[in-house]
Motif scaffolding. Structure first.
Motif, mmCIF file in Angstrom:
data_model
loop_
_atom_site.group_PDB
_atom_site.id
_atom_site.type_symbol
_atom_site.label_atom_id
_atom_site.label_comp_id
_atom_site.label_asym_id
_atom_site.label_seq_id
_atom_site.Cartn_x
_atom_site.Cartn_y
_atom_site.Cartn_z
ATOM 1 N N ALA A 99 19.867 13.866 -51.472
ATOM 2 C CA ALA A 99 20.579 13.209 -50.375
ATOM 3 C C ALA A 99 19.867 11.921 -49.964
ATOM 4 O O ALA A 99 20.514 10.891 -49.710
ATOM 5 C CB ALA A 99 20.702 14.157 -49.184
ATOM 6 N N GLY A 126 21.301 8.089 -50.520
ATOM 7 C CA GLY A 126 21.498 7.220 -49.363
ATOM 8 C C GLY A 126 20.840 5.861 -49.519
ATOM 9 O O GLY A 126 21.475 4.821 -49.305
ATOM 10 N N PHE A 169 29.146 12.364 -53.233
ATOM 11 C CA PHE A 169 28.069 12.802 -52.328
ATOM 12 C C PHE A 169 27.902 14.317 -52.358
ATOM 13 O O PHE A 169 27.856 14.986 -51.313
ATOM 14 C CB PHE A 169 28.323 12.294 -50.907
ATOM 15 N N PHE A 209 23.998 13.043 -47.800
ATOM 16 C CA PHE A 209 23.674 11.623 -47.640
ATOM 17 C C PHE A 209 22.632 11.496 -46.539
ATOM 18 O O PHE A 209 22.808 12.041 -45.444
ATOM 19 C CB PHE A 209 24.950 10.855 -47.264
ATOM 20 N N ASN A 210 21.544 10.776 -46.847
ATOM 21 C CA ASN A 210 20.481 10.589 -45.859
ATOM 22 C C ASN A 210 19.892 9.201 -46.046
ATOM 23 O O ASN A 210 20.167 8.529 -47.045
ATOM 24 C CB ASN A 210 19.405 11.668 -46.019
ATOM 25 N N PHE A 211 19.073 8.774 -45.092
ATOM 26 C CA PHE A 211 18.522 7.416 -45.156
ATOM 27 C C PHE A 211 17.194 7.376 -44.426
ATOM 28 O O PHE A 211 17.008 8.050 -43.410
ATOM 29 C CB PHE A 211 19.497 6.416 -44.536
#
Length: 464
Positions: A118, A122, A244, A248-250
């Protein structure tokens, strides 16, 4: 007979010629053969290093599938996206270090394999957006990111990745038999095989050297008992792409190194497109050339965004396929459509990834050691093409000193904020940013500046 419209006597089919299906398919197969290992090796390395083994078949399938879609877009050039040439899109080795750093960042926080993916998805997705914006600024970028900066960064990428290759050659991270004689023997055997095949006078033996080396190494591993074929997992016959799939991560500290590599990758793509234009007898100056460059870099960015959406890793334009165009005399962009369809079809079958996953690490390490060494060699070659005056030597020395020094002693930054640690503990980002800043701050002599404008653009990392 070949069409009369070929633009040069050494081209059988020019850029806009339409070969019949059989010759087009044969030319496409040669491109796929030249690029196949380069496409699947980064997912193998990332998956095995970060503990994503359960997801490897899907990751390899998506890498092939997205490469096919990106190649099709580059050739078809819908809405001005793409160069309108044979620009085979493949998984980029340049991003390996930054992606592994992002993965280890999540792993240290106790994240699961799905959390790791994830985060990677992202930061790569937003990084692709950066490249899309950069595609509109190609002229300005070529003034800032000079061959000197590009050569420094590519050399640092190669040196950083060599550690991954040599670790696999020894048996892999935390392997109980790390450094065992059988591991070293298999790795050295693969290295020697690739070297011998690369010295052949037959072009297709050279192009197939890595595939043959992996096949012979796997055979030797099986005969020695190192490779014990495992039952294939219960996988669906067809692997359907899922947007995805892992979430999804950032994180800014993981994103900034990725963004820097996208910047360098854009400049490398310019070099590859320029070489492609020369081989296909297209202009290398003027509005049509600039339009082709902007479309090509934009195509890379769109391909990378699609890759992140479907859990593949960033793509780039492969350099070795320019050699295939020159070798076959087939520059027709319509062949690129065949290449895209072939790669997409290969990606539909996850069993391909499950089989490749069983390659022993020492065998894979022997091949990647040569490939990563070639990355560093490509960087040295670019540096040799730049004017190496006192200013350039000072920039090279300082950038290598900072980048490799911090990589050797990452604990140096342990008292700094987490963002600074995560950004600068990579040789690529610390050395690359040092090179960019020094190039902007240190004045350049006029004669040197004029000479630099004639330095050829860099090859991409997949030049092996």
């Amino acid at each position: 007979m070949p069409p009369e419209s070929s633009s040069s006597s050494d081209l059988i089919y020019g850029l806009d010629d339409r070969p019949k299906p059989l010759p087009a398919l044969l030319a496409a197969l040669q491109h796929v053969l030249a690029a196949f290992v380069g496409i699947i090796t980064p997912p193998l390395i990332i998956g095995s290093t970060l503990g994503l083994t359960a997801h490897l078949p899907y990751l390899i399938s998506m890498a092939l599938m997205v490469s096919g879609v990106g190649t099709f877009i580059q050739a078809r050039r819908p809405f001005g996206i793409g160069a309108g040439m044979i620009c085979l899109q493949g998984t980029s080795f340049a991003f390996l270090g930054a992606i592994l750093s992002a993965g280890f960042l999540v792993k240290q926080r106790g994240g699961s394999p799905e959390d790791i993916m994830a985060m990677i998805v992202g930061v790569c997705f937003f990084g692709a957006a950066v490249q899309i914006v950069l595609s509109r600024l190609i002229g300005q970028l070529r003034r800032v990111i000079t061959p000197l900066v590009t050569g420094i960064v590519i050399t640092l990428i190669g040196i950083s990745l060599i550690k991954v290759g040599i670790t696999d050659l020894g048996g892999g991270f935390n392997a109980p038999d790390f450094g065992a004689p059988i591991n070293l023997a298999l790795g050295v055997f693969v290295v020697l095989t690739i070297i011998v095949l690369n010295r052949s006078n037959t072009p297709w033996v050279r192009l197939s050297a890595i595939i043959i080396g992996l096949a012979l190494g796997s055979l030797a591993a099986w005969l020695s008992g190192k490779l014990v074929p495992q039952a294939l997992p219960d996988l669906p016959l067809i692997s359907m792409p899922i947007p995805f799939r892992f979430g999804f991560n950032f994180d800014w500290s993981a994103f900034l190194p990725i963004a820097l590599i996208y910047l360098i990758s854009s400049i490398e793509t310019v070099g590859d497109l320029t070489a492609n234009c020369m081989i296909a007898r297209q202009p290398i100056s003027g509005p049509s050339y600039i339009s082709r460059l902007k479309g090509g870099v934009l195509g890379d960015g769109v391909s990378c965004m699609i890759a992140a959406t479907f859990s593949a890793f960033p793509n780039t334009t492969f350099a070795q396929n320019n050699g295939v165009i020159q070798l076959t005399g087939v520059a027709s962009r319509y062949v690129g459509l065949y290449i895209g369809v072939l790669l997409f079809c290969l990606g539909l079958f996850p069993l391909i990834g499950a089989v490749l996953q069983q390659i022993p690490k020492p065998v894979l390490g022997g091949a990647t050691l040569v490939m990563f060494g070639s990355v560093a060699a490509a960087g040295v070659r670019i540096l040799a093409q730049a004017p190496l005056d006192r200013r350039s030597m000072l920039i090279i020395a300082t950038s290598f000193g900072v980048g490799l020094g911090i990589a050797a002693q990452p604990g140096l930054l342990h008292l700094m904020p987490a963002l600074v640690q995560n950004l600068f503990d990579s040789a690529i980002t610390s050395g690359g940013l040092t090179a960019i800043v020094l190039c902007l701050l240190l004045p350049e002599a006029r004669a040197t500046c004029a000479a630099a404008n004639h330095v050829p653009e860099s090859d991409t990392l997949e030049s092996l």
